[in-house]
Design an enzyme around this catalytic site. Structure first.
Site, mmCIF file in Angstrom:
data_model
loop_
_atom_site.group_PDB
_atom_site.id
_atom_site.type_symbol
_atom_site.label_atom_id
_atom_site.label_comp_id
_atom_site.label_asym_id
_atom_site.label_seq_id
_atom_site.Cartn_x
_atom_site.Cartn_y
_atom_site.Cartn_z
ATOM 1 N N SER A 1 1.080 -1.019 0.057
ATOM 2 C CA SER A 1 0.041 -0.041 -0.246
ATOM 3 C C SER A 1 0.885 0.978 -0.387
ATOM 4 O O SER A 1 0.577 2.385 -0.562
ATOM 5 C CB SER A 1 -0.702 -0.165 1.464
ATOM 6 O OG SER A 1 -1.737 -0.734 1.339
ATOM 7 N N THR B 1 1.594 -9.377 -12.045
ATOM 8 C CA THR B 1 0.710 -10.612 -12.965
ATOM 9 C C THR B 1 1.229 -10.565 -14.177
ATOM 10 O O THR B 1 2.270 -9.319 -15.051
ATOM 11 C CB THR B 1 -0.691 -9.793 -12.466
ATOM 12 O OG1 THR B 1 -1.032 -9.652 -11.582
ATOM 13 C CG2 THR B 1 -1.550 -10.882 -13.892
ATOM 14 N N GLU C 1 -3.893 -4.351 -6.526
ATOM 15 C CA GLU C 1 -4.466 -2.997 -6.614
ATOM 16 C C GLU C 1 -4.955 -1.494 -6.019
ATOM 17 O O GLU C 1 -5.275 -0.738 -6.828
ATOM 18 C CB GLU C 1 -5.453 -2.243 -8.046
ATOM 19 C CG GLU C 1 -4.174 -3.315 -9.482
ATOM 20 C CD GLU C 1 -4.799 -3.106 -10.764
ATOM 21 O OE1 GLU C 1 -5.427 -1.733 -11.457
ATOM 22 O OE2 GLU C 1 -4.686 -3.832 -11.752
ATOM 23 N N SER D 1 -9.211 -2.658 -0.079
ATOM 24 C CA SER D 1 -10.357 -1.502 0.202
ATOM 25 C C SER D 1 -10.051 -0.473 1.801
ATOM 26 O O SER D 1 -10.937 0.340 0.850
ATOM 27 C CB SER D 1 -11.137 -3.115 0.474
ATOM 28 O OG SER D 1 -11.884 -3.166 -0.360
#
Length: 385
Positions: A132, A158, A366, A369
């Site tokens: 983060s 990824t 990405e 929350s």
């Protein structure tokens, strides 16, 4: 306000849905069980035009709007999150930075193969101690003569360790700013660079047929011209990339929620207890009604954010809202879907079990929350003092 999709967008949705149900659905369970990245499906998705959807045609792209791209991801995720993740990461994170910030030489060199799915490209941001807090990057790049020397590592990247991965975009510390803070820049590193090691990550709970990698850089040399944009622009490039990428993750949540809802509704209408279909029991009917309502709200929120982006309007707040809401809507929908399946929902032979697992990454990848709520709270002025 016009909520209608264009004729072309409707045709695109139908084509992607037909492809996903015909080509992906029959193989999804086996690929998930084997943790196998499918080169066959990836090639077919390239032939269908799922890569480079928003890229100008002069670079080999499709030249479509962002909403069309989101519809593609949504329809793939309705059937299988792993294949949707391959497309989302390839477009938003692989192609996006090169297309948006690359030089003309870089675009012409890399984009044509990436836009037809012949090659893939990774997005090297996350590190073992920089998640983060993306500015906590420890990977370094030192300019010596006309070459960058890169040292460090990345994780959870990824599309970065497949046989067709051409390279990765790497955020690295390239110096210090006048105020003493890190100078962060992005560099393009090709897969065959000496000292660059890529290791697939296995034993995942989620997206098991998607390729996820650890990356290691041991005195990796790349030409000075492989700098993406200018020095000290890396962090802002990454943030802008993530803004757009959040829309694709939101689409995965929306599509996954739709798929899980359809599985739950079908099962509830077929499963009988006490002589009646369980869909007729009010407690179950209300669960399904809530799912349908939340999915509709999620779709409207996401499509509005795409409309803002397509019309050149600010969309960062709405992208964070869409990513947050769509991810958490899928969380609630898959939870109800498994509950409606009862014990069968816990068995791998039922698709809903895979949907339940695959959802969790959407609340983490990405931007968690929690980070989305931070972005939104800043945008609405909570920290204006």
């Amino acid at each position: 306000m016009n909520y209608s999709l264009s004729k072309e967008q409707e045709m695109l949705r139908n084509a992607v849905r037909e492809f996903a149900e015909g080509e992906i659905a029959p193989k999804a369970e086996e690929l998930d069980r084997k943790e196998e990245f499918s080169y066959e499906i990836t090639k077919k998705m390239g032939e269908m035009g799922f890569f480079g959807i928003t890229v100008d045609q002069k670079y080999g792209g499709q030249g479509l709007d962002y909403l069309s791209y989101i519809i593609v991801v949504e329809e793939l995720a309705r059937v299988d999150a792993s294949q949707a993740a391959t497309i989302a990461a390839a477009n938003s994170l692989g192609i996006g930075p090169i297309y948006n910030f690359g030089s003309e030489h870089q675009k012409k060199k890399y984009l044509p193969d990436l836009c037809c799915g012949k090659k893939l490209w990774g997005f090297g941001l996350t590190e073992p101690e920089a998640g983060s807090d993306a500015s906590a990057t420890k990977t370094t790049a030192e300019l010596k003569g006309h070459k960058w020397i890169i040292n460090g590592s990345k994780i959870f990247i990824t599309n970065a360790a497949t046989e067709i991965t051409a390279g990765v975009t790497v955020q690295a510390v390239t110096g210090k700013r006048p105020d003493g803070r890190k100078e962060l820049s992005c560099l393009l590193v090709e897969s065959d660079a000496k000292g660059f090691t890529r290791r697939p990550m296995k034993n995942k709970m989620v997206w098991r047929a998607s390729n996820t990698a650890e990356l290691y850089f041991d005195n990796v040399e790349v030409p000075e011209e492989n700098l993406l944009g200018n020095r000290d622009e890396g962090f802002h490039q990454m943030l802008q990339t993530l803004d757009s990428g959040r829309l694709a993750i939101a689409a995965m949540g929306l599509g996954g929620a739709q798929g899980a809802f359809e599985l739950a509704l079908k099962y509830a209408k077929e499963r009988k207890q006490f002589g009646k279909a369980i869909s007729t029991f009010q407690i179950n009917a209300f669960k399904l009604a809530d799912c349908a309502t939340e999915i509709e709200a999620a779709r409207n929120l996401l499509y509005k954010a795409c409309w803002l982006k397509d019309h050149g309007k600010p969309f960062s707040k709405e992208a964070a809202m869409a990513k947050l809401f769509c991810s958490e809507v899928m969380h609630r929908v898959v939870n109800h879907a498994v509950q409606l399946h009862g014990g069968y929902g816990l068995m791998q032979e039922y698709k809903v079990e895979r949907f339940y697992r695959d959802q969790k990454l959407l609340e983490i990848g990405e931007g968690t929350s929690e980070i989305q709520r931070l972005v939104i709270s800043r945008a609405i002025g909570c920290y204006d003092i």
